[in-house]
Design a protein around this motif. Sequence first.
Motif, PDB file in Angstrom:
ATOM      1  N   ALA A   1     -32.362 -14.484   8.028  1.00 32.08           N
ATOM      2  CA  ALA A   1     -33.777 -14.877   8.073  1.00 32.08           C
ATOM      3  C   ALA A   1     -34.118 -15.813   6.919  1.00 32.08           C
ATOM      4  O   ALA A   1     -35.070 -16.601   7.019  1.00 32.08           O
ATOM      5  CB  ALA A   1     -34.663 -13.640   8.050  1.00 32.08           C
ATOM      6  N   ASP A   2     -33.366 -15.762   5.820  1.00 25.44           N
ATOM      7  CA  ASP A   2     -33.600 -16.711   4.720  1.00 25.44           C
ATOM      8  C   ASP A   2     -32.631 -17.891   4.779  1.00 25.44           C
ATOM      9  O   ASP A   2     -32.504 -18.646   3.808  1.00 25.44           O
ATOM     10  CB  ASP A   2     -33.552 -16.008   3.352  1.00 25.44           C
TER      11      ASP A   2
ATOM     12  N   GLY B   1     -21.117 -10.722   8.784  1.00 28.15           N
ATOM     13  CA  GLY B   1     -22.230  -9.934   8.251  1.00 28.15           C
ATOM     14  C   GLY B   1     -23.583 -10.351   8.813  1.00 28.15           C
ATOM     15  O   GLY B   1     -24.586  -9.654   8.603  1.00 28.15           O
ATOM     16  N   LEU B   2     -23.627 -11.477   9.505  1.00 26.82           N
ATOM     17  CA  LEU B   2     -24.888 -11.963  10.085  1.00 26.82           C
ATOM     18  C   LEU B   2     -24.978 -11.644  11.574  1.00 26.82           C
ATOM     19  O   LEU B   2     -26.051 -11.671  12.154  1.00 26.82           O
ATOM     20  CB  LEU B   2     -24.970 -13.496   9.926  1.00 26.82           C
ATOM     21  N   SER B   3     -23.834 -11.392  12.166  1.00 27.07           N
ATOM     22  CA  SER B   3     -23.774 -11.285  13.622  1.00 27.07           C
ATOM     23  C   SER B   3     -24.122  -9.866  14.085  1.00 27.07           C
ATOM     24  O   SER B   3     -24.364  -8.979  13.273  1.00 27.07           O
ATOM     25  CB  SER B   3     -22.364 -11.677  14.084  1.00 27.07           C
ATOM     26  N   GLY B   4     -24.189  -9.693  15.372  1.00 23.53           N
ATOM     27  CA  GLY B   4     -24.475  -8.384  15.956  1.00 23.53           C
ATOM     28  C   GLY B   4     -23.992  -8.384  17.395  1.00 23.53           C
ATOM     29  O   GLY B   4     -23.431  -9.376  17.876  1.00 23.53           O
ATOM     30  N   ARG B   5     -24.242  -7.270  18.074  1.00 27.27           N
ATOM     31  CA  ARG B   5     -23.717  -7.095  19.428  1.00 27.27           C
ATOM     32  C   ARG B   5     -24.150  -8.222  20.375  1.00 27.27           C
ATOM     33  O   ARG B   5     -23.336  -8.837  21.052  1.00 27.27           O
ATOM     34  CB  ARG B   5     -24.206  -5.741  19.955  1.00 27.27           C
TER      35      ARG B   5
ATOM     36  N   LEU C   1     -32.195 -10.312   8.534  1.00 28.33           N
ATOM     37  CA  LEU C   1     -31.563  -9.970   7.256  1.00 28.33           C
ATOM     38  C   LEU C   1     -31.954 -10.992   6.200  1.00 28.33           C
ATOM     39  O   LEU C   1     -31.982 -12.195   6.483  1.00 28.33           O
ATOM     40  CB  LEU C   1     -30.034 -10.018   7.446  1.00 28.33           C
ATOM     41  N   LEU C   2     -32.251 -10.505   4.997  1.00 30.25           N
ATOM     42  CA  LEU C   2     -32.372 -11.386   3.827  1.00 30.25           C
ATOM     43  C   LEU C   2     -31.119 -11.192   2.999  1.00 30.25           C
ATOM     44  O   LEU C   2     -30.664 -10.065   2.808  1.00 30.25           O
ATOM     45  CB  LEU C   2     -33.606 -11.004   2.995  1.00 30.25           C
TER      46      LEU C   2
ATOM     47  N   ALA D   1     -25.108 -19.021  -0.392  1.00 33.09           N
ATOM     48  CA  ALA D   1     -24.567 -19.500   0.884  1.00 33.09           C
ATOM     49  C   ALA D   1     -25.236 -20.803   1.294  1.00 33.09           C
ATOM     50  O   ALA D   1     -26.427 -21.016   1.038  1.00 33.09           O
ATOM     51  CB  ALA D   1     -24.782 -18.451   1.973  1.00 33.09           C
ATOM     52  N   ALA D   2     -24.476 -21.643   1.962  1.00 31.61           N
ATOM     53  CA  ALA D   2     -25.039 -22.884   2.513  1.00 31.61           C
ATOM     54  C   ALA D   2     -25.988 -22.547   3.656  1.00 31.61           C
ATOM     55  O   ALA D   2     -25.955 -21.445   4.210  1.00 31.61           O
ATOM     56  CB  ALA D   2     -23.907 -23.772   3.034  1.00 31.61           C
ATOM     57  N   ARG D   3     -26.830 -23.510   3.988  1.00 32.15           N
ATOM     58  CA  ARG D   3     -27.579 -23.424   5.247  1.00 32.15           C
ATOM     59  C   ARG D   3     -26.641 -23.875   6.371  1.00 32.15           C
ATOM     60  O   ARG D   3     -25.508 -24.247   6.119  1.00 32.15           O
ATOM     61  CB  ARG D   3     -28.827 -24.309   5.162  1.00 32.15           C
TER      62      ARG D   3
END
Length: 245
Positions: free
Chosen positions: A34-35, A46-50, A200-201, A206-208
Amino acid sequence: MRRIHPYAEDEPDLPAAYAYPRDHWLRLNMVASADGAAWVEGHSEGLSGRADKRIFGVLRGLADVVLAGAATVRTEGYRPARPRESWRALREGRPPAPPIAVVTRRLDLDLDSELFTEAEPYARTIVITTESAPKDRREEAAARADVIVAGEEAVDLAVAVSELRARGLGRVLCEGGPRVNAQLAAAGLVDELALTVSPLLTGGGAARILDGVASHTPLTLAQVLEEDGFLFCRYIREAQDEASG
Ligand SMILES: NC(=O)c1ccc[n+]([C@@H]2O[C@H](COP(=O)([O-])OP(=O)(O)OC[C@H]3O[C@@H](n4cnc5c(N)ncnc54)[C@H](OP(=O)(O)O)[C@@H]3O)[C@@H](O)[C@H]2O)c1
């Protein structure tokens, strides 16, 4: 999963929701926090999901070729895309899975990895590199992959995309990373962005999802899906006429 824009619908048909509008089309698929971070501890996991993984699979099933930068291939441990039963109808008249095409100058790739040793003949891995790449590495790569030379010192991504098209691989799915994305956008090659916004924040360095050369690509928000707080936004480059081409 539900569609929340441009109209509400439960359990949308994902292949239809992401159908390529044209035979020549380049879609970026990225997930961000989200950021705006493009990775957590160096990986996108760590950003992904089902649901993100489900859409990731559908997008691969729709694509003629998966394009990725060498750093993404190295850090995410890329392997050949495996055919799925659910892809059968999507890929009628095409090979059962798309090849992976890797952009690299240094050719610092593990040629003994599955990406090169396990790719089926119909989806041989493609290495897109430069004239200045080490000659011995180029020869080694050519034994395990199809090699495209597209530029002197750096890969010219417009040349790379047109070389893919010349091989009948016009529906390109670029899975990053941010440094390749930035160059594609700057060259005016991005027709669409499929962006997952992860709830998630994370902060940190990390890069955009675009990292490098500046560019300006106005987008139209074509669709938003939602599941478990994840947003799946489909943006189309403005002035793209979906009916033609
Ligand atoms: N959030 C997401 O959806 C997502 C998606 C993908 C990746 N990621 C993350 O992003 C990170 C990697 O992305 P990144 O931006 O650092 O790198 P990248 O774009 O994946 O790859 C950069 C590499 O690609 C090659 N390259 C790029 N442009 C080139 C050109 N014009 N000519 C020749 N070679 C070129 C170079 O390879 P050589 O060094 O081999 O010469 C360069 O080091 C990883 O942490 C990964 O987990 C996140």
